[in-house]
Design a protein around this motif. Sequence first.
Motif, PDB file in Angstrom:
ATOM      1  N   ALA A   1      98.819 -15.987   5.701  1.00 35.11           N
ATOM      2  CA  ALA A   1      99.503 -16.459   4.668  1.00 35.11           C
ATOM      3  C   ALA A   1      98.224 -17.011   3.785  1.00 35.11           C
ATOM      4  CB  ALA A   1     100.558 -17.588   5.167  1.00 35.11           C
ATOM      5  N   ALA A   2      97.207 -17.933   4.380  1.00 37.43           N
ATOM      6  CA  ALA A   2      96.670 -18.593   3.561  1.00 37.43           C
ATOM      7  C   ALA A   2      95.259 -18.901   4.217  1.00 37.43           C
ATOM      8  CB  ALA A   2      97.090 -19.930   2.974  1.00 37.43           C
ATOM      9  N   HIS A   3      94.334 -19.268   3.649  1.00 35.78           N
ATOM     10  CA  HIS A   3      92.911 -19.683   4.121  1.00 35.78           C
ATOM     11  C   HIS A   3      92.776 -21.231   3.973  1.00 35.78           C
ATOM     12  CE1 HIS A   3      90.154 -15.920   4.800  1.00 35.78           C
ATOM     13  NE2 HIS A   3      89.818 -17.103   5.759  1.00 35.78           N
ATOM     14  N   LEU A   4      92.496 -21.769   5.042  1.00 35.30           N
ATOM     15  CA  LEU A   4      92.397 -23.245   4.701  1.00 35.30           C
ATOM     16  C   LEU A   4      91.028 -23.562   4.208  1.00 35.30           C
ATOM     17  CD1 LEU A   4      93.727 -24.449   8.026  1.00 35.30           C
ATOM     18  CD2 LEU A   4      94.869 -24.948   5.910  1.00 35.30           C
ATOM     19  N   ASP A   5      91.055 -24.657   3.414  1.00 33.84           N
ATOM     20  CA  ASP A   5      89.647 -25.359   2.877  1.00 33.84           C
ATOM     21  C   ASP A   5      88.791 -25.670   4.055  1.00 33.84           C
ATOM     22  OD1 ASP A   5      90.547 -24.955   0.230  1.00 33.84           O
ATOM     23  OD2 ASP A   5      91.277 -27.046   0.267  1.00 33.84           O
ATOM     24  N   LYS A   6      87.388 -25.615   3.655  1.00 39.43           N
ATOM     25  CA  LYS A   6      86.335 -26.168   4.701  1.00 39.43           C
ATOM     26  C   LYS A   6      86.632 -27.341   5.275  1.00 39.43           C
ATOM     27  CE  LYS A   6      81.514 -25.684   5.161  1.00 39.43           C
ATOM     28  NZ  LYS A   6      81.114 -25.084   6.505  1.00 39.43           N
ATOM     29  N   THR A   7      86.500 -27.618   6.503  1.00 39.95           N
ATOM     30  CA  THR A   7      86.334 -28.896   7.085  1.00 39.95           C
ATOM     31  C   THR A   7      85.241 -29.417   7.692  1.00 39.95           C
ATOM     32  OG1 THR A   7      87.286 -28.246   9.268  1.00 39.95           O
ATOM     33  CG2 THR A   7      89.092 -28.663   7.396  1.00 39.95           C
ATOM     34  N   ALA A   8      84.407 -28.377   8.034  1.00 43.90           N
ATOM     35  CA  ALA A   8      83.079 -28.538   8.632  1.00 43.90           C
ATOM     36  C   ALA A   8      83.184 -29.014  10.093  1.00 43.90           C
ATOM     37  CB  ALA A   8      82.209 -29.658   7.969  1.00 43.90           C
ATOM     38  N   THR A   9      84.742 -28.570  10.648  1.00 44.93           N
ATOM     39  CA  THR A   9      84.975 -29.149  12.213  1.00 44.93           C
ATOM     40  C   THR A   9      85.448 -27.729  12.686  1.00 44.93           C
ATOM     41  OG1 THR A   9      87.185 -29.202  11.662  1.00 44.93           O
ATOM     42  CG2 THR A   9      85.841 -31.259  11.437  1.00 44.93           C
TER      43      THR A   9
ATOM     44  N   ALA B   1      88.849  -5.544  22.411  1.00 42.05           N
ATOM     45  CA  ALA B   1      89.435  -4.514  21.343  1.00 42.05           C
ATOM     46  C   ALA B   1      90.700  -4.914  20.919  1.00 42.05           C
ATOM     47  CB  ALA B   1      89.131  -3.093  22.012  1.00 42.05           C
ATOM     48  N   CYS B   2      91.441  -5.492  21.791  1.00 43.19           N
ATOM     49  CA  CYS B   2      92.664  -5.881  21.537  1.00 43.19           C
ATOM     50  C   CYS B   2      92.995  -6.882  20.302  1.00 43.19           C
ATOM     51  CB  CYS B   2      93.326  -6.510  22.820  1.00 43.19           C
ATOM     52  SG  CYS B   2      92.792  -8.164  23.232  1.00 43.19           S
ATOM     53  N   CYS B   3      91.798  -7.725  20.110  1.00 41.55           N
ATOM     54  CA  CYS B   3      91.658  -8.861  19.191  1.00 41.55           C
ATOM     55  C   CYS B   3      90.767  -8.709  18.137  1.00 41.55           C
ATOM     56  CB  CYS B   3      91.503 -10.399  19.796  1.00 41.55           C
ATOM     57  SG  CYS B   3      92.729 -10.510  20.863  1.00 41.55           S
ATOM     58  N   SER B   4      91.040  -9.235  17.111  1.00 45.59           N
ATOM     59  CA  SER B   4      90.013  -9.046  15.809  1.00 45.59           C
ATOM     60  C   SER B   4      88.874  -9.952  16.119  1.00 45.59           C
ATOM     61  CB  SER B   4      90.839  -9.642  14.449  1.00 45.59           C
ATOM     62  OG  SER B   4      91.816  -8.674  13.899  1.00 45.59           O
ATOM     63  N   LEU B   5      88.965 -11.131  16.650  1.00 44.16           N
ATOM     64  CA  LEU B   5      87.887 -12.149  17.154  1.00 44.16           C
ATOM     65  C   LEU B   5      88.359 -13.231  17.896  1.00 44.16           C
ATOM     66  CD1 LEU B   5      87.285 -14.229  13.770  1.00 44.16           C
ATOM     67  CD2 LEU B   5      89.494 -13.081  14.419  1.00 44.16           C
ATOM     68  N   PRO B   6      87.406 -13.683  18.685  1.00 42.90           N
ATOM     69  CA  PRO B   6      87.782 -14.757  19.830  1.00 42.90           C
ATOM     70  C   PRO B   6      88.068 -16.212  18.904  1.00 42.90           C
ATOM     71  CG  PRO B   6      85.546 -14.282  19.874  1.00 42.90           C
ATOM     72  CD  PRO B   6      86.027 -13.404  18.753  1.00 42.90           C
ATOM     73  N   VAL B   7      89.182 -16.571  19.037  1.00 40.72           N
ATOM     74  CA  VAL B   7      89.229 -17.828  18.030  1.00 40.72           C
ATOM     75  C   VAL B   7      90.288 -18.763  18.931  1.00 40.72           C
ATOM     76  CG1 VAL B   7      88.568 -17.148  15.675  1.00 40.72           C
ATOM     77  CG2 VAL B   7      90.937 -16.997  16.829  1.00 40.72           C
TER      78      VAL B   7
ATOM     79  N   GLU C   1      86.287 -20.425   8.097  1.00 40.90           N
ATOM     80  CA  GLU C   1      85.221 -19.534   8.526  1.00 40.90           C
ATOM     81  C   GLU C   1      85.694 -18.021   8.872  1.00 40.90           C
ATOM     82  OE1 GLU C   1      82.344 -21.531  10.886  1.00 40.90           O
ATOM     83  OE2 GLU C   1      82.093 -22.898   8.976  1.00 40.90           O
ATOM     84  N   ILE C   2      87.125 -17.847   9.019  1.00 37.83           N
ATOM     85  CA  ILE C   2      87.710 -16.890   9.657  1.00 37.83           C
ATOM     86  C   ILE C   2      87.755 -15.670   8.704  1.00 37.83           C
ATOM     87  CG2 ILE C   2      89.805 -15.600  10.786  1.00 37.83           C
ATOM     88  CD1 ILE C   2      89.644 -18.287  12.411  1.00 37.83           C
ATOM     89  N   ASP C   3      87.082 -14.386   8.674  1.00 33.94           N
ATOM     90  CA  ASP C   3      87.264 -13.388   7.940  1.00 33.94           C
ATOM     91  C   ASP C   3      88.418 -12.445   8.148  1.00 33.94           C
ATOM     92  OD1 ASP C   3      85.004 -14.127   6.786  1.00 33.94           O
ATOM     93  OD2 ASP C   3      83.598 -13.016   8.314  1.00 33.94           O
TER      94      ASP C   3
END
Lengths: 141, 363
Positions: B134-142, B74-80, B115-117
Amino acid sequence: MDSDDFVSVVGHSGGGKSTLLNMIAGLLKPTSGSVTIQDQDVFALSDEKGSFFRNSKIGYVPQGQGLLANLTVLENVCLPFYLFKREGDVIPKALSLLERMGIGSLAASYPRQLSGGEIRRVSIARALINAPALSGIQDAS
Amino acid sequence: MLLSLQNGMHSMERRLGADLMVVPRGYERRAESALLRGEPSSFYLNKDILLKISQIKGIEQCSPQFFLTSLNDACCSLPVQMIGFDPDTDFVVQPWISTVYNENLSDGQLIVGSEIDINHNNTLIFFRDTYQVAAHLDKTATGLDTSIFMNMNTMRSMLNGARGVGYAFDSPNLPDPDKMISTALLRIDKDYDLDEMALSVLSALPEASLAIPKQMMRGIASSLNALTSFLYISVFGLWLFAALLLSTVFFGSINERKKEFAIYRVLGMTRKKLFLLVMNEATLVSLFGSVIGIVLASLGVFPFSTAIGDKLNLPYINPDTRNVLLVLSFSLALPAALGPLGAIFSAFKISKAETYLVMREGE
């Protein structure tokens, strides 16, 4: 043959009636002799000129099913007119020919919807659409 | 698909900008998994390793990174995977961050993978604290697509938050960005050999191990090369088969309709017009078929590109609009040319046929 002559060629099967008619129609080159219509040797013309000559001067009704199945009766009748650039509207003339043949009501029908006799009459109307100098009907019975 | 795979590969090459990654001994595979597949991972080395690295000849640049994984709680938006970098020494992350964010990354700001919402406020919550994206990065497929980047000050805030929620670190010492790092990214001087430098670094740093991005790339490249070769051969074979099939189909179709074509000749159509009629029909049929093929292929490839990439287990990024249009044009033009080519022999044959003989066939 002179203008307005009506000639029937009668003979036994395999006697060369169809061969003769196809030669006159410019579809089969004779091995000897020539075919002359209105002072023009039909086989002395190039394919382009010979085709136009056949299209405008000869109305040919082949034996059997000679209509294009994917076209209506009216379109089949108009087709020879459209094969070369011509002025005017051919549809009234085509409808008139169909009326004269007694099949005016079938203008929008497709060949598959017609009887054998109706198909022959459509073929004759098509052969006459360009007012040819000579009309030939194969197996006219 | 081939373009998507090549795009993914090029993107990965651009993103994995370091020649060597120094990681704790035994953590090479986890570093690789974190980078390539985005599997959250955290491991730590003493920061004094940077001093040792600076004494190795042939190292052109060195920049530390600090890893932390968020919680599925609950403490975090998502595990990353969270990656803290040092803006003063970084030569890997900032160049591609600058493509989406021109300013310096402030404390408390995050740059997130494609891929992070994020929510409508452009924020994410980690360890009960809210951070501005601040910004979303472009897709890297990694794995970088599911990673979050921040400067070291923000990482310190994260760690404080993590301690506050009782985060259990798997390192024997409590990680502290002032004393520890997760990895040191090295760029080798171009006059030095990569393999020899790897040996030098390993001998100078007995407590560390190396992940070599170029070797990771080599593994992926060899998989990709095998796949692309297979795809190219398959595509070539399919085109050849399609050409033969079209030729056979047109031959059969024209042969079946030879009486119809003979009627055109009887009515006065020239041989040339008949030839062009057949060729035009073949072109239209081929164009229509290729449009259907393109629509079906697009429906199969574009909506499922993520699933295809996952199945292939290779970097996979859809090509840009210009390249998509180029491929579509090619896919339209080639069948449009193949169809008429397949029909040319039959068209020529029917235009030269003796009308009388064709009309009499079967009578």
